[in-house]
Design a protein around this motif. Sequence first.
Motif, mmCIF file in Angstrom:
data_model
loop_
_atom_site.group_PDB
_atom_site.id
_atom_site.type_symbol
_atom_site.label_atom_id
_atom_site.label_comp_id
_atom_site.label_asym_id
_atom_site.label_seq_id
_atom_site.Cartn_x
_atom_site.Cartn_y
_atom_site.Cartn_z
ATOM 1 N N ARG A 8 0.647 -1.365 -0.119
ATOM 2 C CA ARG A 8 -0.018 -0.043 -0.147
ATOM 3 C C ARG A 8 0.932 1.286 0.011
ATOM 4 N N ALA A 9 2.032 1.094 0.549
ATOM 5 C CA ALA A 9 2.770 2.554 0.787
ATOM 6 C C ALA A 9 3.291 2.822 -0.663
ATOM 7 N N ILE A 10 3.438 1.751 -1.678
ATOM 8 C CA ILE A 10 3.816 2.112 -2.901
ATOM 9 C C ILE A 10 2.614 3.059 -3.709
ATOM 10 N N GLY A 11 1.558 2.684 -3.306
ATOM 11 C CA GLY A 11 0.137 3.484 -3.794
ATOM 12 C C GLY A 11 0.321 4.825 -3.448
ATOM 13 N N GLU A 12 0.915 5.318 -2.266
ATOM 14 C CA GLU A 12 0.996 6.589 -1.767
ATOM 15 C C GLU A 12 1.756 7.404 -2.865
ATOM 16 N N ARG A 13 2.496 7.011 -3.764
ATOM 17 C CA ARG A 13 3.153 7.694 -4.838
ATOM 18 C C ARG A 13 2.080 8.127 -5.821
ATOM 19 N N ALA A 14 0.653 7.689 -5.889
ATOM 20 C CA ALA A 14 -0.196 7.866 -6.838
ATOM 21 C C ALA A 14 -0.700 9.163 -6.242
ATOM 22 N N VAL A 15 -0.942 9.216 -4.973
ATOM 23 C CA VAL A 15 -1.386 10.455 -4.243
ATOM 24 C C VAL A 15 -0.709 11.508 -4.332
ATOM 25 N N ALA A 16 0.728 11.270 -4.210
ATOM 26 C CA ALA A 16 1.715 12.563 -4.463
ATOM 27 C C ALA A 16 1.787 12.697 -5.872
ATOM 28 N N THR A 17 1.671 11.958 -6.575
ATOM 29 C CA THR A 17 1.541 12.485 -8.275
ATOM 30 C C THR A 17 0.419 13.431 -8.462
ATOM 31 N N LEU A 18 -0.878 13.185 -8.016
ATOM 32 C CA LEU A 18 -1.733 13.906 -8.225
ATOM 33 C C LEU A 18 -1.690 15.366 -7.367
ATOM 34 N N LYS A 19 -1.380 15.354 -6.167
ATOM 35 C CA LYS A 19 -0.953 16.259 -5.211
ATOM 36 C C LYS A 19 -0.012 17.083 -6.038
ATOM 37 N N GLY A 20 1.105 16.809 -7.060
ATOM 38 C CA GLY A 20 2.019 17.506 -7.310
ATOM 39 C C GLY A 20 1.446 18.563 -8.315
ATOM 40 N N TRP A 21 0.306 18.406 -8.683
ATOM 41 C CA TRP A 21 -0.523 19.714 -9.623
ATOM 42 C C TRP A 21 -0.826 20.512 -8.662
ATOM 43 N N LYS A 22 -0.390 21.712 -8.522
ATOM 44 C CA LYS A 22 -0.610 22.678 -7.442
ATOM 45 C C LYS A 22 -1.917 23.177 -7.153
ATOM 46 N N VAL A 23 -2.484 23.057 -8.392
ATOM 47 C CA VAL A 23 -3.922 23.618 -8.366
ATOM 48 C C VAL A 23 -4.968 23.110 -7.382
ATOM 49 N N LEU A 24 -4.452 21.886 -6.936
ATOM 50 C CA LEU A 24 -4.987 20.935 -5.970
ATOM 51 C C LEU A 24 -4.509 21.057 -4.671
ATOM 52 N N THR A 25 -3.724 21.864 -4.358
ATOM 53 C CA THR A 25 -3.333 22.086 -3.040
ATOM 54 C C THR A 25 -4.441 22.794 -2.244
ATOM 55 N N ARG A 26 -5.191 23.480 -2.647
ATOM 56 C CA ARG A 26 -6.486 24.100 -2.248
ATOM 57 C C ARG A 26 -7.318 24.665 -3.234
ATOM 58 N N LEU A 27 -8.557 24.195 -3.720
ATOM 59 C CA LEU A 27 -9.272 24.802 -4.588
ATOM 60 C C LEU A 27 -10.032 25.907 -3.991
ATOM 61 N N ARG A 28 -9.997 26.922 -4.774
ATOM 62 C CA ARG A 28 -10.631 28.130 -4.764
ATOM 63 C C ARG A 28 -11.814 28.535 -5.599
ATOM 64 N N CYS A 29 -12.144 27.290 -6.380
ATOM 65 C CA CYS A 29 -13.150 27.377 -7.317
ATOM 66 C C CYS A 29 -14.565 26.750 -6.776
ATOM 67 N N CYS A 30 -15.830 26.770 -7.387
ATOM 68 C CA CYS A 30 -16.707 25.925 -6.993
ATOM 69 C C CYS A 30 -16.418 24.373 -6.858
ATOM 70 N N PRO A 31 -16.884 23.756 -5.605
ATOM 71 C CA PRO A 31 -16.449 22.424 -5.580
ATOM 72 C C PRO A 31 -17.084 21.510 -6.660
ATOM 73 N N HIS A 32 -17.881 21.926 -7.342
ATOM 74 C CA HIS A 32 -18.431 20.950 -8.377
ATOM 75 C C HIS A 32 -17.611 20.966 -9.605
ATOM 76 N N ARG A 33 -16.447 21.788 -9.573
ATOM 77 C CA ARG A 33 -15.639 21.892 -10.715
ATOM 78 C C ARG A 33 -14.357 20.855 -10.409
ATOM 79 N N ALA A 34 -14.575 20.474 -9.268
ATOM 80 C CA ALA A 34 -13.334 19.608 -8.554
ATOM 81 C C ALA A 34 -13.136 18.143 -9.606
#
Length: 267
Positions: A221-247
């Motif tokens: 499962r620890a290997i799967g954490e890389r996928a989370v880190a990959t997604l969070k590497g896109w900085k726009v997802l650090t904190r969404l400031r748009c409508c949640p429906h755009r997530a």
Amino acid sequence: MPQPGASSLSYRASIPLSNHTLIRLAELIRTRHAERRSRWRKLDSAQQALLVLAHLRNGDTYARLAEGFAVGTTTAWRYVREAVDLLAALADDVHAAVERASRLAYTILDGTLIPIDHLADERPYYSGKHKRHGMNVQLLADPMGRLVWASPALPGAAHDVSAARKVGLIDVLTSAGVKTFADKGYQGAGATIRTPFKRHRHRPWLSRGQRDVNRAHARIRAIGERAVATLKGWKVLTRLRCCPHRATALVQAILVLQLVEEGRYSG
């Protein structure tokens, strides 16, 4: 905003993506414009693609994009929204994703929270697990920890197993017989969803064999954490400031771009 009489400063910023991703996105935008016979635009397809990547990867605000690309803030917002919707439409649905996952030795399932700004109606978006407001996204990773699929985003109050069921992921994984490793939060999900042994009142202690299984399970499962880190590497997802429906559109657009970046997009 700069004070009256003050000069604004500009700077160059690099985007940690390959030129291949820029070219591919520019081609998609150019094709869409040709199909719609779009009128002349302030930025050409390549410049629009660069603007979009600066927003998604680096998290540059619309005001900063407008300044850097010499366009209006509304124009920057419109360019980003257009490209995000175009990319999101190319993302696999859950059935196509699991069909690809069935060719793997196994997959790793995990959930993550995309933080959002506070809303008037906060309760559905508050995650008790993470102690903050956000959107719940379910992720599938391959044995190397690479991102395979990201689900539509649900309000953060949803538990991981409930969110996975709601997007149809559990049913499709079990129907396809895909061996999947997940954490304790997915217990009872299905026969092919492997979770660690868990202590409870009828089993207050785990045997040595069960503890060994749990340690081996945790390493996978620890290997799967890389996928989370990959997604969070896109900085726009650090904190969404748009409508949640755009997530959902943002996450799925980023998924397509990540697959393109890694040379794994077959669309």
